[in-house]
Design a protein around this motif. Sequence first.
Motif, short mmCIF file in Angstrom:
data_model
loop_
_atom_site.label_atom_id
_atom_site.label_comp_id
_atom_site.label_asym_id
_atom_site.label_seq_id
_atom_site.Cartn_x
_atom_site.Cartn_y
_atom_site.Cartn_z
N PRO A 123 7.38 4.10 8.24
CA PRO A 123 8.04 2.72 7.83
C PRO A 123 9.24 2.46 7.80
O PRO A 123 9.95 3.71 7.30
CB PRO A 123 7.26 2.40 6.67
CG PRO A 123 7.21 3.98 5.93
CD PRO A 123 7.06 4.99 7.08
N ARG A 132 -7.57 1.12 14.26
CA ARG A 132 -6.45 1.33 15.06
C ARG A 132 -6.72 2.86 16.06
O ARG A 132 -5.99 3.55 16.35
CB ARG A 132 -5.16 2.00 14.24
CG ARG A 132 -4.59 0.77 13.33
CD ARG A 132 -3.30 1.28 12.68
NE ARG A 132 -3.42 1.96 11.49
CZ ARG A 132 -2.64 2.08 10.34
NH1 ARG A 132 -1.38 1.59 10.82
NH2 ARG A 132 -2.74 2.86 9.50
N LEU A 143 5.03 8.39 4.41
CA LEU A 143 4.01 9.13 5.14
C LEU A 143 4.73 10.47 5.38
O LEU A 143 5.55 10.79 6.33
CB LEU A 143 3.85 8.44 6.61
CG LEU A 143 3.37 7.01 6.29
CD1 LEU A 143 3.59 6.32 7.60
CD2 LEU A 143 2.16 7.01 5.81
N GLY A 147 8.84 -2.59 11.37
CA GLY A 147 8.09 -1.23 11.53
C GLY A 147 7.65 -1.16 13.22
O GLY A 147 7.91 -2.25 13.83
N ALA A 170 -0.46 -3.23 6.90
CA ALA A 170 -0.81 -1.77 7.06
C ALA A 170 0.25 -0.88 6.10
O ALA A 170 0.69 -1.43 5.15
CB ALA A 170 -1.03 -0.99 8.43
S1 SF4 Z 1 5.09 1.08 11.95
FE1 SF4 Z 1 4.47 3.09 10.90
S2 SF4 Z 1 4.22 2.86 8.90
FE2 SF4 Z 1 4.35 0.75 9.78
S3 SF4 Z 1 2.23 0.17 10.07
FE3 SF4 Z 1 2.74 1.31 11.81
S4 SF4 Z 1 2.02 3.20 11.42
FE4 SF4 Z 1 2.16 2.37 9.67
#
Ligand code: SF4
Lengths: 385, 170
Positions: free
Chosen positions: B144, A65, A170, B111, B47
């Motif tokens: 998320p 990413r 997170l 997400g 992820a």
């Molecule tokens: S939306 Fe946020 S939590 Fe979900 S995969 Fe992407 S970065 Fe990760």
Amino acid sequence: MATTSPPAQAPDVRVVPDEQDRSSSHLYVSMGPQHPSTHGVLRLKARIDGERIVDVDPDIGYLHRCFEKHSEQLTYPQIVPYTDRCDYLAAINNELTFALAVEKLLGLEVPPRAQYLRVITMELQRIASHLIAFGTFAMDLGATTAFLYCWRERESIINLLEEISGARMLFHYVRIGGVRNDVTDDWLRRVRAFVDDFISDKLPQYHRLITGNRLFVRRTKGIAVLTPEDAIAWGASGPVLRGSGVARDLRKVEPYCGIEKYDFNVPVGENGDVFDRYMVRMLEMEESAKIIKQALEGIEAGDVMAPLPRRWKVEGETYVRTEGPKGEVGCYLVGDGSDKPYRLHWRAPSFVHLQLIPVISKGLLIADLVAVIGSLDPVFGEVDR
Amino acid sequence: MGVNPVVHSGDPEINAAGHPGVLTTSLRKVLNWSRKASLWYMTFGIACCAIEMMATGASRYDFDRFGMIFRASPRQSDLMIVSGTVNEKLAERIVNLYDQMAEPRYVIAMGACATNGGPYHGLYNVVNGVHEIIPVDVYVPGCPPRPEALLHGVLQLHEKILNEGLPVRA
Ligand code: SF4
């Protein structure tokens, strides 16, 4: 959406005959990236002879990413949430590593209360991460119950951390210069209650459920032995290294956040097999609980954020490492005096551990591959970054 | 369907309220109702969002309440929850998996990443939303999304399925 579709294409698990040597009976089996036991988007290219593994080749990059390159366009405080997304099971440990690196370059002093809160949250996070490692590992070996049990405790930890940070996973709680906000005494009491309950009631439950289970022991003892020499040569760290009997913990070797004041042990394994790596994680949860208890006793009142400079001038080059739940999390940072890093490199323990798969899984049964992956506990957010 | 329910001529009371045992309805409703009530989803964690998907499936939120059980194979699943950032390398695989699912099939983009790239929007390797490669039924925002949000997304999908027409032969 009932749409019409093109015909189904090749299945996910492909069996391709060996191109080079058609006389041998080896098969190529591709496992993943969609596989319930690869802990994310890992693809393993295995060459097998009957049921035995001849060779495995991990194929990564399905979750790249652009973290490192992207960081060069972001200011330092903006990078913190992206470090969360590297090892998303241990967000606090990642934030902490990055915050420590920037603080080192800025020469910031973090207030003592913030240090205590950092220790408490990072050890809670370690327990949460090891719980997932335990649950998914047990599930991969067929014990779904353990998975459901471990989520029960993880949800309690998440509740506690959500209360102080506002996020469920997170957290973005550790900031450069301190932590996001203060906590109440009631919160500290509840952390204490959780830890007590976890140690006296929940952890013994897991041991009764899984550790003594004959099937589990048969599938993990003596499997995928990693010798201490190999572990060191391949740069293993964390529970994988300690499972092989090398007592090296960065919290002891290079203490940070005042962790040298705490009294805790470093559990090590004896044989370096799958079972030992599992056991080290289970014992580490106890040690984390010990650390949390001491931090709760020692915590003092005060500020939780150091005064930050109005203009950020981060200059110089540094490498800071901390002991994450998976191993050594490292942050190599080069600042050129502006408010954005010139270069940021992330040392991810899972990435290093993935290289061990070919080393330790030669000659195993193909079904053991799942146990090997589970015992290394990789997280793909940080493998591919 | 617009067809009036057929009343059994020998037993005109069969449609009366409280009549035991027999229920008349339209085929469309029965089909949609049964599809909705056993929406099996594919385990494909990509992820960070995958962890919240696991949380939704685990003890506290419990997907099983909605008849949702995870399947490891795309061929047995009705629903794909795209839970994470899709990059160029993975995109091909997702299309492949989608093609392997039997119809009717549904996709939830879970997400911010799956919706439009989220925090990684516009980076060199990232697909800006999974709708660029496969059709999406429900978008669940968040980074998320909380398990409640995902459950809400699933309930929205249930609504959608309930109102579907019968499949037409091409
Ligand atoms: S939306 Fe946020 S939590 Fe979900 S995969 Fe992407 S970065 Fe990760």
